[in-house]
Design an enzyme around this catalytic site. Structure first.
Site, mmCIF file in Angstrom:
data_model
loop_
_atom_site.group_PDB
_atom_site.id
_atom_site.type_symbol
_atom_site.label_atom_id
_atom_site.label_comp_id
_atom_site.label_asym_id
_atom_site.label_seq_id
_atom_site.Cartn_x
_atom_site.Cartn_y
_atom_site.Cartn_z
ATOM 1 N NE ARG A 19 34.055 55.287 -14.555
ATOM 2 C CZ ARG A 19 33.486 55.065 -15.421
ATOM 3 N NH1 ARG A 19 33.796 55.334 -16.000
ATOM 4 N NH2 ARG A 19 32.298 54.931 -14.968
ATOM 5 C CE1 TYR A 52 27.241 63.794 -10.966
ATOM 6 C CE2 TYR A 52 26.962 61.751 -12.146
ATOM 7 C CZ TYR A 52 27.135 62.845 -11.414
ATOM 8 O OH TYR A 52 28.632 62.429 -10.351
ATOM 9 C CE LYS A 68 32.675 51.466 -11.601
ATOM 10 N NZ LYS A 68 32.278 51.930 -10.925
ATOM 11 C CG HIS A 117 36.292 60.908 -9.371
ATOM 12 N ND1 HIS A 117 37.542 60.620 -9.405
ATOM 13 C CD2 HIS A 117 35.098 60.171 -9.547
ATOM 14 C CE1 HIS A 117 37.585 59.308 -10.058
ATOM 15 N NE2 HIS A 117 36.144 59.095 -10.648
ATOM 16 N NE ARG A 134 33.007 59.810 -13.564
ATOM 17 C CZ ARG A 134 32.396 59.552 -14.188
ATOM 18 N NH1 ARG A 134 33.153 59.297 -15.802
ATOM 19 N NH2 ARG A 134 31.751 58.389 -15.351
ATOM 20 C CG HIS A 191 27.488 56.090 -15.340
ATOM 21 N ND1 HIS A 191 26.749 57.696 -14.397
ATOM 22 C CD2 HIS A 191 28.824 56.628 -14.738
ATOM 23 C CE1 HIS A 191 27.551 58.187 -13.897
ATOM 24 N NE2 HIS A 191 28.418 56.888 -13.770
#
Length: 300
Positions: free
Chosen positions: A149, A275, A174, A240, A243, A266
């Site tokens: 990120r 994805y 995150k 991003h 990414r 995640h």
């Protein structure tokens, strides 16, 4: 609404700041969301929070939806209201949480934009003309190599690297989560070139400005924009996208969604599953272009 109702909001926001360690951004959003709900209550002649019923919250959500507010924003507002009433329940200021059974409008999944392998290669194989461009190329290689990120890249320190072992440690993921991710050979080479000419400075940051200060997220974005303009890339590329491209290309080749989930950091595999939709869209495009019975005539 009466003064006690407004005071309850202030108590909740202080609770979020002090006990929940919520970010300033989150607290500010919650404050705005609850201010809108207070206005709705005042317009509906509801003077206290305990008077709100499930039907009132449904009406509020419906009004927001009719006003053209995005479903994603309404979901966030509803989450703030649920948290607020959960707080009021703990304080015994209300007897129920009227927002619990209210459903927000469905949010359509927006597929992220990605670059294909040739586009990434063209971008990263461009030559460098200065020390700052050596730094920039190291940043972009690392973005694509490890699927970071923007915030994670900006917060990296030199001490987070273990180039001899081919990995780096992300300490500021995150939600405060940490993880280790591999670093590819081309990214390692680019980082080594940068470290060889990185200015001596007190900052522990991996990527620093010409003055030796940590390069922030906005600065990284500006350098990426400059890099793309210099190398004649017509499409505007944001960090991003690198990414997203990392995730899409890795998933397309490996089909291992759990591994990609871990690498991206995640918390829920459902976030990574977008994805798989992206990969199917690519296959569908190939099919439409290649299959003799799928192609449409120009007249259609």
């Amino acid at each position: 609404m009466n003064g006690e109702a407004r005071q309850a909001v202030d108590m909740f926001l202080e609770y979020m700041r002090g006990e929940k360690w919520a970010s300033c951004h989150t607290v500010a959003n919650y404050g705005r969301d609850l201010a809108r709900l207070q206005k709705f209550c005042s317009d509906s002649r509801l003077s206290e929070w305990r008077f709100l019923q499930n039907a009132d919250i449904r009406l509020y959500v419906a009004d927001r939806h009719k006003s053209g507010i995005a479903a994603k924003s309404i979901r966030r507002e509803l989450a703030a209201i649920r948290s607020f009433f959960g707080f009021l329940l703990k304080k015994q200021l209300v007897e129920q949480n009227p927002a619990l059974a209210v459903r927000a409008p469905k949010v359509g999944k927006k597929l992220p934009k990605t670059l294909d392998v040739d586009q990434v290669a063209g971008m990263l194989n461009a030559g460098t003309d200065s020390v700052l461009e050596i730094r920039d190329l190291a940043m972009f290689e690392l973005f694509y190599s490890s699927g970071l990120r923007l915030s994670e890249l900006a917060m990296l320190d030199v001490a987070d690297l273990s180039l001899s072992d081919g990995y780096l440690r992300i300490r500021h993921g995150k939600g405060g989560k940490q993880r280790q991710v591999p670093v590819g050979s081309k990214a390692i080479k680019a980082i080594q070139l940068w470290l060889a000419c990185r200015p001596e400075c007190a900052s522990p940051a991996l990527f620093v400005s010409a003055r030796g200060a940590r390069l922030g997220q906005r600065g990284i974005q500006q350098r990426l924009d400059r890099w793309c303009r210099k190398n004649g890339l017509s499409e505007r590329i944001h960090p991003h996208m690198l990414r997203h491209s990392f995730a899409s290309h890795l998933l397309e080749s490996s089909q291992d969604i759990r591994a990609v989930q871990e690498l991206l950091g995640h918390a829920d595999v459902s976030t990574t599953q977008i994805y798989t939709h992206l990969d199917f869209q690519h296959l569908s495009d190939v099919y439409d272009k290649a299959h003799p019975r799928a192609r449409r005539s120009k007249r259609e």
